[in-house]
Design a protein around this motif. Structure first.
Motif, PDB file in Angstrom:
ATOM      1  N   PRO A  99       0.801  -1.239   0.000  1.00 41.14           N
ATOM      2  CA  PRO A  99       0.000   0.000   0.000  1.00 41.14           C
ATOM      3  C   PRO A  99       0.830   1.285   0.000  1.00 41.14           C
ATOM      4  CG  PRO A  99      -0.134  -1.106   2.132  1.00 41.14           C
ATOM      5  CD  PRO A  99       0.598  -2.030   1.216  1.00 41.14           C
TER       6      PRO A  99
ATOM      7  N   TYR B 175      -7.581  -1.192   0.527  1.00 41.29           N
ATOM      8  CA  TYR B 175      -8.460  -1.311   1.690  1.00 41.29           C
ATOM      9  C   TYR B 175      -9.887  -1.688   1.319  1.00 41.29           C
ATOM     10  CZ  TYR B 175      -4.454   1.151   3.528  1.00 41.29           C
ATOM     11  OH  TYR B 175      -3.172   1.492   3.852  1.00 41.29           O
ATOM     12  N   SER B 176     -10.366  -1.209   0.179  1.00 43.18           N
ATOM     13  CA  SER B 176     -11.744  -1.520  -0.234  1.00 43.18           C
ATOM     14  C   SER B 176     -11.817  -1.531  -1.764  1.00 43.18           C
ATOM     15  CB  SER B 176     -12.711  -0.493   0.355  1.00 43.18           C
ATOM     16  OG  SER B 176     -14.018  -0.742  -0.083  1.00 43.18           O
TER      17      SER B 176
ATOM     18  N   GLU C 201     -13.927   5.637   4.657  1.00 48.35           N
ATOM     19  CA  GLU C 201     -13.180   4.372   4.755  1.00 48.35           C
ATOM     20  C   GLU C 201     -11.742   4.606   5.221  1.00 48.35           C
ATOM     21  OE1 GLU C 201     -12.577   0.365   4.761  1.00 48.35           O
ATOM     22  OE2 GLU C 201     -14.493   1.378   4.397  1.00 48.35           O
TER      23      GLU C 201
ATOM     24  N   GLN D 261      -9.769   3.183   8.593  1.00 48.72           N
ATOM     25  CA  GLN D 261      -8.488   2.464   8.529  1.00 48.72           C
ATOM     26  C   GLN D 261      -7.374   3.210   9.279  1.00 48.72           C
ATOM     27  OE1 GLN D 261      -8.087  -0.489   7.170  1.00 48.72           O
ATOM     28  NE2 GLN D 261     -10.081  -0.682   6.154  1.00 48.72           N
TER      29      GLN D 261
END
Length: 345
Positions: free
Chosen positions: A150, A195-196, A268, A272
């Motif tokens: 990431p 993450y999504s 979101e 996180q």
């Protein structure tokens, strides 16, 4: 030539379908290559030196990115014995793949080719480059999202949002402004990808709808730069007003559709524990808002004697294309039904 156009369109559909349905790196790479070769004649079809230059730049960048994708998959196969797209476990392969797909998409710092290529082609080809040609690389990102690191993705996302807003401020050519807008939106998709993935895909779908509405509207009023945009209110007042609202939707202003993905992504990121990244992205979106507001101002609010020296155009009563009407309506009205959209996603 209708036959050539049909062959190019069918090849685009074939290449995208092969990449989206593939489970093996070589077939995914084949689909990407078919896509690249199919779009090149559409970019170069006007036989203007700028179009030829755009096609050459596009070919060189995409060929380099495809070679990196092949190299990444071969390195992963060397270490793991797997050619499956979802079995990307080698860290070196993950980094090379991230770089390659960033080049294909036009993410910063590999964004330099995209505004120049978009400026050199027609509005319809620019629409294809900004939407359909980005779907296969985004799909590869989604399929490998669990394996990717990431950190470089977040760095590229923030850089894309910053450069997309900052460099777009002083542009006068609408195609270049939309190119930097695309780079900025890709930053929003990339930051949430790991993450999504579903949220990144929803963002992409809404971006495609809003960008298609803007490109098709500009194509119907035959407008390429800001000085021409200032004279369109005499030609199609209603369409100019809808163009203004669609641009504000692209900017992400509530209560329009474009606010939905930004709101969900910031939510979101906060979940996180990435509140600093969410804050930076929200602040950088203000840069985009500035040049969208300038476009909206030029489209509808500019009145004589503050407009350009261009001759005013005749008011036309030609009906608006149903596709433009549907896309524009979707770009403006989806926010109230966001709970249903989230339930489907």
């Amino acid at each position: 030539n209708p036959q050539a156009k049909l062959i190019c369109t069918m090849s685009l559909l074939l290449g995208s379908t092969i990449t989206l349905s593939s489970n093996h790196w070589v077939t995914a790479w084949t689909g990407l290559e078919i896509n690249t070769l199919a779009i090149l004649p559409l970019i170069a079809k006007s036989h203007h030196p700028r179009s030829i230059e755009a096609a050459t730049k596009y070919f060189l960048v995409q060929a380099a990115a495809s070679a990196l994708i092949l190299f990444s998959s071969m390195t992963n196969a060397w270490y793991t014995g797997q050619w499956d797209i979802t079995q990307l476990t080698c860290p070196t392969s993950c980094l090379i793949l991230t770089t390659a797909i960033a080049m294909k998409l036009g993410l910063a710092p590999f964004h330099f080719w995209f505004p120049e290529v978009l400026q050199g082609c027609s509005l319809i080809t620019g629409l294809l480059l900004s939407t359909a040609m980005k779907f296969p690389p985004i799909a590869l990102f989604l399929m490998t999202s669990q394996s990717l690191n990431p950190t470089p993705l977040i760095a590229m996302a923030i850089l894309s949002a910053a450069l997309g807003g900052w460099v777009g401020l002083n542009q006068t050519q609408i195609r270049k402004i939309l190119a930097f807008s695309s780079i900025s939106h890709l930053g929003w998709m990339t930051i949430i990808l790991v993450y999504s993935p579903k949220l990144a895909l929803l963002n992409f779908y809404l971006y495609v709808v809003m960008t298609a509405a803007v490109f098709l509207t500009l194509n119907s009023i035959k407008t390429l730069n800001l000085s021409m945009l200032m004279t369109t209110w005499t030609k199609t007042p209603a369409l100019s007003a809808m163009l203004m609202l669609t641009l504000l939707s692209l900017a992400g202003l509530p209560p329009l559709t474009g606010f939905l993905p930004k709101w969900l992504i910031i939510q979101e990121l906060t979940k996180q524990s990435m509140a600093p990244a969410a804050t930076i992205m929200a602040l950088l979106s203000l840069l985009n808002l500035f040049f969208y507001l300038r476009l909206a101002y030029c489209a509808t609010i500019t009145l004589p004697p503050h407009s350009t020296n261009h001759m005013k155009r005749w008011h036309i009563n030609k009906p608006v294309s149903p596709l433009v009407a549907i896309l524009t309506s979707t770009s403006l009205t989806l926010l109230p039904i966001s709970p249903m959209i989230l339930a489907i996603v």
